[in-house]
Design an enzyme around this catalytic site. Structure first.
Site, PDB file in Angstrom:
ATOM      1  N   LEU A  55     -16.366 -23.331  32.986  1.00  0.00           N
ATOM      2  CA  LEU A  55     -16.856 -22.686  31.773  1.00  0.00           C
ATOM      3  C   LEU A  55     -15.838 -21.600  31.449  1.00  0.00           C
ATOM      4  CD1 LEU A  55     -19.348 -22.879  29.877  1.00  0.00           C
ATOM      5  CD2 LEU A  55     -20.308 -20.930  31.101  1.00  0.00           C
ATOM      6  N   ASP A  56     -15.273 -21.637  30.260  1.00  0.00           N
ATOM      7  CA  ASP A  56     -14.242 -20.671  29.894  1.00  0.00           C
ATOM      8  C   ASP A  56     -14.755 -19.242  30.051  1.00  0.00           C
ATOM      9  OD1 ASP A  56     -12.518 -22.695  29.234  1.00  0.00           O
ATOM     10  OD2 ASP A  56     -12.964 -22.626  27.088  1.00  0.00           O
ATOM     11  N   ALA A  57     -13.843 -18.341  30.367  1.00  0.00           N
ATOM     12  CA  ALA A  57     -14.202 -16.933  30.504  1.00  0.00           C
ATOM     13  C   ALA A  57     -14.853 -16.400  29.232  1.00  0.00           C
ATOM     14  CB  ALA A  57     -12.967 -16.106  30.850  1.00  0.00           C
ATOM     15  N   THR A  59     -16.700 -17.947  27.139  1.00  0.00           N
ATOM     16  CA  THR A  59     -17.992 -18.574  26.870  1.00  0.00           C
ATOM     17  C   THR A  59     -19.035 -18.026  27.824  1.00  0.00           C
ATOM     18  OG1 THR A  59     -16.868 -20.607  26.199  1.00  0.00           O
ATOM     19  CG2 THR A  59     -19.217 -20.772  26.693  1.00  0.00           C
ATOM     20  N   HIS A 153     -11.273 -27.104  26.158  1.00  0.00           N
ATOM     21  CA  HIS A 153     -11.642 -26.520  24.864  1.00  0.00           C
ATOM     22  C   HIS A 153     -12.189 -27.570  23.899  1.00  0.00           C
ATOM     23  CE1 HIS A 153      -8.958 -22.638  25.168  1.00  0.00           C
ATOM     24  NE2 HIS A 153      -9.805 -22.774  26.185  1.00  0.00           N
TER      25      HIS A 153
END
Length: 231
Positions: A55-57, A59, A153
Site C-alpha cells: 500500500l503506497d505511503a 494511501t 499505481h
C-alpha cells in the site's frame, strides 16, 4: 504516528488503519530513524510484524499484517492468486459513472505496459466553481474502486488516463486542480483510501472483512461545494 488504530488482532494476524504518508516498510531512500508501519506496529504490540501486501505511503487505510513468517507466506499467496477483495475510496475529477477500466498501465520495473483491470462506481458528485485545463465548473466525485490486479499505481494510472484524476495525485494527476483545491480547502494529500479488505483466514477458514472509516478530509473537501450538489 504511534497511535495506529488496530482494527482486528488474533494470535496469527492483525489489520490496522494505516495513516497517510507512512510507508509500510523501510526502504533505502528513508532516513535511518524514519518511522514505518511494521516498526511502529511492532512497538505497539511488542511482536515481530511481517508485511503481506503493498500500500503506497501516500494511501491510507486497511493493511493486513502477519505475526509469523509462515502466516505471511499463506496470506501473500491469497494476494498472488487474486482471491483477496479490495475496495478503495477516491475523490476524483469529473463524474466517471460506473464500469471497468481495462486499459494497460505502466509497470515501473519492466518499463512497459501490462494488463490491469479496475471496477469503478461513482457514489456522489458535486459541482464546483473551479476551472482547469479548459474546463469550467469542474465536478468532483467520490468513487469506489475495486482492482482485480495489483499493478504499480494502478488506480492512480487508470483514473488519470481517463481524465478522472485522483485529487492530490502529484505524479499522475492534475497539478493545477490539486493546487486550487489546496488553496480553497487546505487539503494537501492524495485522496485515496483503502476502505475494505476481504480475505479468508488461513487457520480458521473464516471469511474476514475489515473496513477503515473514510478520512474526514474527503467529506470536508466535498462539503466546501456541497450546496451545489448535482448527484
Amino acid at each position: 504516528m504511534s497511535n495506529i488504530p488496530i482494527l482486528y488482532q488474533d494470535e496469527h494476524l492483525l489489520l490496522v488503519d494505516k495513516p497517510v504518508d507512512l510507508p509500510i516498510h523501510k526502504n533505502d531512500h528513508m532516513a535511518y530513524d524514519a518511522p514505518y508501519l511494521t516498526k511502529l506496529v511492532g512497538e505497539i504490540t511488542g511482536q515481530w510484524i511481517y508485511n503481506v501486501h503493498r500500500l503506497d505511503a501516500k494511501t491510507s487505510g486497511v493493511v493486513l499484517l502477519a505475526l509469523s513468517p509462515d502466516m505471511a507466506r499463506q496470506l501473500t499467496q491469497q494476494f498472488e492468486k487474486r482471491t483477496v477483495e479490495k475496495t478503495y475510496l477516491a475523490l476524483v475529477k469529473g463524474s466517471p459513472g460506473s464500469g471497468t477500466f481495462d486499459e494497460p498501465v505502466l509497470d515501473r520495473k519492466k518499463g512497459k505496459r501490462v494488463k490491469a483491470s479496475t471496477d469503478y462506481e461513482t457514489l456522489e458528485t458535486i459541482r464546483t466553481d473551479l476551472s482547469s485545463k479548459g474546463v469550467d465548473d469542474l465536478e468532483l466525485s467520490l468513487v469506489a474502486l475495486r482492482p482485480h490486479t495489483g499493478r504499480w499505481h494502478q488506480l492512480r494510472q487508470h483514473c488519470a488516463r481517463q481524465r478522472y484524476d485522483i485529487i492530490g495525485d502529484t505524479q499522475h494527476g492534475d497539478w493545477t486542480l490539486n493546487r486550487l483545491i489546496t488553496d480553497r480547502t487546505g487539503a494537501h494529500r492524495l485522496c485515496l483510501h483503502a476502505q475494505k479488505l476481504r480475505f479468508q483466514h488461513p487457520i480458521t477458514g473464516a471469511d474476514m472483512e475489515m473496513e477503515a472509516e473514510m478520512p474526514a478530509l474527503f467529506l470536508e473537501i466535498m462539503d466546501h461545494w456541497r450546496d451545489t450538489s448535482v448527484a
